[in-house]
Design an enzyme around this catalytic site. Structure first.
Site, PDB file in Angstrom:
ATOM      1  CB  ALA A 396     -14.789   6.173 -55.287  1.00  0.00           C
ATOM      2  CB  CYS A 397     -13.438  11.762 -54.284  1.00  0.00           C
ATOM      3  SG  CYS A 397     -14.987  13.009 -54.298  1.00  0.00           S
ATOM      4  CG  ASP A 398     -13.552  12.382 -47.847  1.00  0.00           C
ATOM      5  OD1 ASP A 398     -13.657  11.140 -47.925  1.00  0.00           O
ATOM      6  OD2 ASP A 398     -12.519  13.460 -47.140  1.00  0.00           O
ATOM      7  CB  ILE A 430     -14.793   6.282 -49.983  1.00  0.00           C
ATOM      8  CG1 ILE A 430     -13.911   7.144 -51.205  1.00  0.00           C
ATOM      9  CG2 ILE A 430     -14.764   5.750 -49.984  1.00  0.00           C
ATOM     10  CD1 ILE A 430     -12.580   6.636 -50.512  1.00  0.00           C
TER      11      ILE A 430
END
Length: 604
Positions: A396-398, A430
Site C-alpha cells: 500500500a502506498c499513497d 492506502i
C-alpha cells in the site's frame, strides 16, 4: 504477564497520535484520491487534444476534436465526483456524488474539477448520514423503495444547491486562482513554488501536491491555453535524476551500487519515490533538489514549456507523450537543466562528505526510526493480533501504483523462487485498504500509521524503500516456515538432543517471554513473535510472547528473553537475573521450535 490484548491496546494508543504531517497527508490523499483513479481518462483527453485538436494537433481532425470539450467539461468532473462519493460511501455515495456534481457543471464556463471535489464527497456524506439515521428503521420489503427514492430526492436537492450556490462560488474561485497563477507567471515567481514542492515530495506528499492541487489547476489552464506548465512542476524527473547520478559516481556502499537501477526506475519508470530514501539518508541533499526544481521551472517558464495533460507517472516517456507540438525543446531543456544543477550540487556534497558510507537500508532505517520517535511512534512495524496462515499480501502506498506495484512484483518473484505460489500479492492505495482475515500489509514507514488505521487487525510491515528492502527475505522466510506441517515430525523431536539451550532454563521461574529487538531487526522480531504465538495458540497454555526494544529490557528473574547474538552482545552486563536464549535466526531456530513443544506439554 503481558497479554495479547494489551499489545493491541498499546498499538491503538500509537494510532491515536496523529501528527500534523499525517493530517496533511490524509487531506492531500483525499484530494488526490479523486484524481488518481481517473488519470487514464485525463490522459485519454490529453492525447485526443495533442493529436486531433484544431489547430495545433499533430493530426488535426475537426470531427474527432468534438470529443475534447465534452470530456473536459462533463466526463472528467463527473468521474471525479463519482469517485469522491465512492470514497465516502461506496457505490451509493458514488451515485449521489455524480448527481450532485451535475449541478455545478450546468452553466459553468470553466471545467468544474474543484466543484466536483466538493460535491462528490458531499453527496456521499449526505446519503451516508441519512442512511445511518433511517435505514435500520425501514420495514422489511421496503428497503429498495427507500434506497432509490432517498437517493433520488437527496440528489436533486444537492444538484440544485450545486447549481445555485457552489457553482458561482467555484467559478469565482477558479477565476481568482487563474488570475493568481497568471500573475505569478507574469512576475516570474512560479519557480519559487519548488521551494515547497521538493520537500513535500520527499515527505511522501508528492501525490497530494501533484494530483490534488497542480493537476486540477493545470487541466483548467490547458483547456484555455492548450497546455500548462503546472503539469511539469511536480512531475519533472530532473531533480531526482541528478541526485541518483551523483550517487552512481560518488556514493559509497550499497547506495552507490543500487543507484544505477534506481536511475532507470525513476527516469523511465516515473517512480519518483525511488530517490526519496537517498535524500532521507543525507538530508542536506534536499538543497540540490530544491535548487534544481527552481532552475528547471525557471527554464520551463523562460522557454514557454507545458504539457497537454498530466504526465503520470512522472517519467520522461510520459512527459514526451503529453508534450504538445512545438514544445519538445522547452520541456527537455527544463528537465536537463534541473538534472545538471541537481547533479553538480549533489556531487560536491557527496565528494566532500567523508562520513557517508555503509548500507543504504541501514541508514534509511535509522532516519525513519528517528522520525517515528519524534512523532511518538516507537514501533512502525507493529504486528497486530492475527490467527491463521497469511493468505494475502497487499503493498500500500499513497497513490496505489508505481512504487507499490514494483515492490509487489519483487516480493512475488521472491516467493515464486521459494516455491510459494498460493499467496496473493497485490498493491493498492492506502485509502482503499479494507480489513481482511489473514492479511499482511507492506507499506512505507512514513505512511505506516495511516495503513494501520485502515486495517488495525492485519499484520503490518513497513519498509524504507519498496524497491530494495531486505525485509522481503524475512517475509519469504516467514511464509516458507508457515507452509510446513503444523505438527513437528518424530524426527524433529528426536533431533532435539541433550545439548539443547532449554536445558539451562528454569521454567518454574518464567512468567513472561519477550523477544528482544535491536534497531535494525524490528521487522524480523515482530514476525518471530507472531509465528511463536500462533504455534502456542494451538493448545491452551498461559504464555503469550511479546516484543521488547533493547532499551526497554528490565532485568527480572521471572522473564525469559529471546534474541540474536548481535543484540545479546549489546545487552552485555545489563542482564544478570533474566534468563536468555540466544539464537542465530529468530525465524529459523531449532531452539524456538523446541521451546514451543515444551510449553505445549510435549517431549523435546
Amino acid at each position: 504477564m503481558m497479554s495479547q490484548e494489551s499489545l493491541v491496546t498499546g498499538q491503538n494508543t500509537v494510532k491515536s497520535k496523529k501528527s500534523v504531517k499525517t493530517r496533511v497527508q490524509q487531506f492531500g490523499t483525499a484530494l488526490s484520491g479523486m484524481i488518481m483513479p481517473n488519470i487514464s481518462a485525463i490522459i485519454a483527453w490529453g492525447l485526443i487534444t495533442a493529436l486531433f485538436m484544431v489547430p495545433g494537433g499533430w493530426f488535426p481532425n475537426a470531427h474527432i476534436a468534438e470529443l475534447i470539450n465534452p470530456m473536459l467539461h462533463y466526463l472528467l468532473p463527473l468521474l471525479i465526483g463519482y469517485v469522491g462519493g465512492r470514497m465516502v460511501y461506496d457505490e451509493r455515495g458514488a451515485v449521489l456524488g455524480a448527481i450532485a456534481t451535475t449541478g455545478v457543471i450546468v452553466g459553468a464556463k470553466v471545467p468544474m474539477f474543484l466543484g466536483a471535489m466538493i460535491m462528490g464527497p458531499l453527496g456521499g456524506w449526505c446519503i451516508k448520514k441519512f442512511d445511518q439515521l433511517f435505514l435500520d428503521k425501514i420495514r422489511a420489503g421496503f428497503e429498495m423503495i427507500y434506497k432509490n427514492f432517498s437517493a433520488g430526492i437527496i440528489g436533486i436537492i444537492l444538484a440544485i444547491i450545486g447549481q445555485s450556490i457552489i457553482n458561482p462560488l467555484v467559478v469565482s474561485g477558479s477565476n481568482l486562482a487563474a488570475k493568481g497563477v497568471s500573475w505569478i507567471i507574469s512576475v516570474h515567481l512560479l519557480p519559487l513554488a519548488n521551494i515547497f514542492i521538493e520537500p513535500a515530495k520527499v515527505l511522501f506528499l508528492n501525490n497530494a501536491v501533484g494530483n490534488g492541487i497542480l493537476v486540477p489547476l493545470g487541466i483548467q489552464q490547458a483547456g484555455q491555453l492548450g497546455k500548462s506548465m503546472l503539469f511539469l512542476l511536480e512531475s519533472n524527473p530532473g531533480p531526482g535524476l541528478g541526485i541518483l547520478l551523483a550517487f552512481c559516481l560518488y556514493g559509497k556502499g550499497s547506495s552507490k551500487s543500487s543507484a544505477p537501477g534506481a536511475v532507470i526506475i525513476h527516469f523511465l519508470g516515473g517512480v519518483h519515490e525511488i530517490y526519496f530514501p537517498y535524500i532521507l539518508m543525507k538530508p542536506i541533499l534536499i538543497i540540490p533538489a530544491i535548487l534544481a526544481g527552481v532552475s528547471g521551472t525557471f527554464t520551463f517558464q523562460l522557454l514557454g514549456a507545458g504539457l497537454k495533460a498530466a504526465a503520470s507517472p512522472g517519467s520522461i516517456i510520459a512527459i514526451l507523450l503529453m508534450t504538445p507540438k512545438g514544445s519538445y525543446i522547452a520541456n527537455l531543456a527544463g528537465v536537463l537543466v534541473a538534472t545538471v544543477v541537481s547533479f553538480v550540487l549533489s556531487a560536491i556534497i557527496l565528494k566532500r562528505d567523508k562520513s557517508l558510507g555503509g548500507d543504504l537500508e541501514e541508514k534509511q532505517a535509522q532516519v525513519e526510526q528517528m522520525k517515528a520517535e519524534s512523532k511518538g511512534i516507537t514501533n512502525n512495524n507493529a504486528d497486530f493480533s492475527r490467527s491463521g496462515k497469511i493468505n494475502k499480501i497487499i503493498f500500500a502506498c499513497d497513490a496505489g501504483m508505481g512504487s507499490s506495484a514494483m515492490g509487489a512484483s519483487l516480493l512475488r518473484d521472491k516467493l515464486k523462487k521459494e516455491g510459494i505460489t498460493d499467496i496473493s500479492v497485490t498493491n493498492t492505495a492506502i485509502r482503499d485498504l479494507k480489513p481482511e482475515p489473514n492479511l499482511l500489509v507492506v507499506t512505507q514507514k512514513e505512511l505506516a500509521d495511516r495503513a494501520i488505521a485502515q486495517t488495525p487487525d492485519a499484520m503490518h510491515i513497513s519498509v524504507g524503500n519498496f524497491m530494495s528492502s531486505s525485509r522481503y527475505d524475512e517475509i519469504a522466510a516467514m511464509l516458507k516456515q508457515e507452509t510446513k506441517e503444523n505438527k513437528p515430525s518424530g524426527a524433529d523431536k528426536n533431533t532435539a538432543g541433550t545439548t539443547s539451550l532449554l536445558d539451562e532454563i528454569d521454567f518454574d521461574r518464567v512468567q513472561k517471554i519477550y523477544f528482544v529487538s535491536g534497531k535494525n531487526n524490528i521487522g524480523s522480531t515482530t514476525m518471530a513473535v507472531s509465528l511463536f504465538n500462533d504455534e502456542l495458540a494451538k493448545t491452551h497454555q498461559k504464555f503469550v510472547a511479546a516484543r521488547k526494544a533493547l532499551d526497554e529490557v528490565v532485568d527480572s528473574a521471572d522473564e525469559l528473553l529471546i534474541t540474536t547474538k548481535p543484540v545479546a552482545e549489546q545487552l552485555g552486563s545489563q542482564i544478570s537475573k533474566a534468563q536468555v536464549i540466544v539464537v542465530d535466526d529468530l525465524l529459523k531456530s531449532k531452539e524456538l521450535k523446541e521451546l514451543v513443544l515444551y510449553l505445549n506439554g510435549k517431549d523435546v
